[in-house]
Design a protein around this motif. Structure first.
Motif, PDB file in Angstrom:
ATOM      1  N   ASP A 119     101.784 -93.507  70.183  1.00 58.71           N
ATOM      2  CA  ASP A 119     100.594 -93.489  71.019  1.00 58.71           C
ATOM      3  C   ASP A 119     100.752 -94.564  72.096  1.00 58.71           C
ATOM      4  O   ASP A 119     100.812 -95.752  71.786  1.00 58.71           O
ATOM      5  N   GLU A 120     100.822 -94.150  73.322  1.00 59.58           N
ATOM      6  CA  GLU A 120     101.080 -95.079  74.434  1.00 59.58           C
ATOM      7  C   GLU A 120      99.954 -96.086  74.658  1.00 59.58           C
ATOM      8  O   GLU A 120     100.150 -97.114  75.303  1.00 59.58           O
ATOM      9  N   ASP A 121      98.772 -95.823  74.122  1.00 63.05           N
ATOM     10  CA  ASP A 121      97.628 -96.709  74.340  1.00 63.05           C
ATOM     11  C   ASP A 121      97.561 -97.875  73.356  1.00 63.05           C
ATOM     12  O   ASP A 121      96.778 -98.803  73.554  1.00 63.05           O
ATOM     13  N   HIS A 122      98.352 -97.842  72.314  1.00 66.80           N
ATOM     14  CA  HIS A 122      98.277 -98.884  71.286  1.00 66.80           C
ATOM     15  C   HIS A 122      98.951-100.159  71.765  1.00 66.80           C
ATOM     16  O   HIS A 122     100.013-100.123  72.399  1.00 66.80           O
ATOM     17  N   LYS A 129     108.549 -99.688  69.778  1.00 65.47           N
ATOM     18  CA  LYS A 129     109.623 -98.898  70.408  1.00 65.47           C
ATOM     19  C   LYS A 129     110.912 -99.711  70.491  1.00 65.47           C
ATOM     20  O   LYS A 129     111.993 -99.203  70.188  1.00 65.47           O
ATOM     21  N   ASP A 130     110.798-100.969  70.909  1.00 62.30           N
ATOM     22  CA  ASP A 130     111.977-101.833  71.026  1.00 62.30           C
ATOM     23  C   ASP A 130     112.632-102.064  69.663  1.00 62.30           C
ATOM     24  O   ASP A 130     113.855-101.985  69.537  1.00 62.30           O
ATOM     25  N   LYS A 168      98.824 -94.548  66.041  1.00 66.10           N
ATOM     26  CA  LYS A 168      97.710 -93.630  66.278  1.00 66.10           C
ATOM     27  C   LYS A 168      96.392 -94.310  65.911  1.00 66.10           C
ATOM     28  O   LYS A 168      96.266 -94.934  64.853  1.00 66.10           O
ATOM     29  N   ASP A 169      95.420 -94.206  66.781  1.00 69.19           N
ATOM     30  CA  ASP A 169      94.088 -94.769  66.550  1.00 69.19           C
ATOM     31  C   ASP A 169      93.509 -94.155  65.271  1.00 69.19           C
ATOM     32  O   ASP A 169      93.428 -92.927  65.152  1.00 69.19           O
ATOM     33  N   LEU A 170      93.096 -94.991  64.345  1.00 66.04           N
ATOM     34  CA  LEU A 170      92.588 -94.483  63.075  1.00 66.04           C
ATOM     35  C   LEU A 170      91.244 -93.774  63.219  1.00 66.04           C
ATOM     36  O   LEU A 170      90.849 -93.013  62.333  1.00 66.04           O
TER      37      LEU A 170
END
Length: 181
Positions: A119-122, A129-130, A168-170
């Motif tokens: 999720d790019e917003d987290h 990712k790194d 992912k937003d819970l």
């Protein structure tokens, strides 16, 4: 084959058939008690308490494969979760979710729902990712579990309907659970 064909060990070493959870909505999670995502235990406990009377269960599988962030025995982890996060849902034996010794349940789950991205917003997405890219440069193109607190949502018929990465937003997870209930 379905989710109900699997047997797993609980934190006390007892064999449990997942057929015991027929007609329940399940959220299956690989967890760790010393991870940046460990605060999710609090939200998972809230979600469990909100929906447990409606036929919802969380099945928690501690995993020490990612940064060795689930130290101790399964019994010690279970006790720590009960004390620190008021976890009442089932905690199972510590398992591997990837690789040569991966638990067959996770082989099945990953086959049913593969990795679709973080999720790019987290706030932790770039960091995770790194870290993951250093472990597996091709991580975006395989179904392996990437980190602690990956979740699989299973409907009342035993079908794996969704995979949620730890970013992912819970609240989104909560809404998906509510839809299935």
């Amino acid at each position: 084959m379905s989710i109900y064909d699997f047997e797993v060990k609980d934190a006390d070493g007892n064999t449990v058939s997942l057929s015991e959870y027929k007609d329940k909505v399940l959220l299956i999670v690989n967890s760790a008690t010393e991870c940046g995502f460990t605060p999710q235990y609090n939200q998972l406990t809230e979600i469990y308490n909100e929906f447990k009377d409606d036929g919802f269960v969380i099945l928690d599988f501690p995993c020490n494969q990612f940064g060795k962030q689930a130290p101790g025995t399964a019994t010690e982890i279970k006790e720590a979760c009960r004390i620190n996060f008021l976890v009442e849902y089932p905690i199972f034996d510590k398992i591997d979710v990837n690789g040569e010794n991966e638990n067959p349940l996770y082989t099945y789950l990953k086959r049913e729902k593969t990795f679709e991205g973080f999720d790019e917003d987290h706030e932790l997405t770039e960091i995770i990712k790194d870290v993951v890219a250093k472990i597996d440069a091709d991580y975006e193109n395989n179904g392996d579990i990437k980190w602690n607190f990956t979740k699989f949502l299973v409907d009342r018929d035993g079908e794996v309907v969704e995979r949620f990465e730890p970013t992912k937003d819970l609240n989104i997870v909560r809404e998906k659970i509510k839809e299935l209930l």
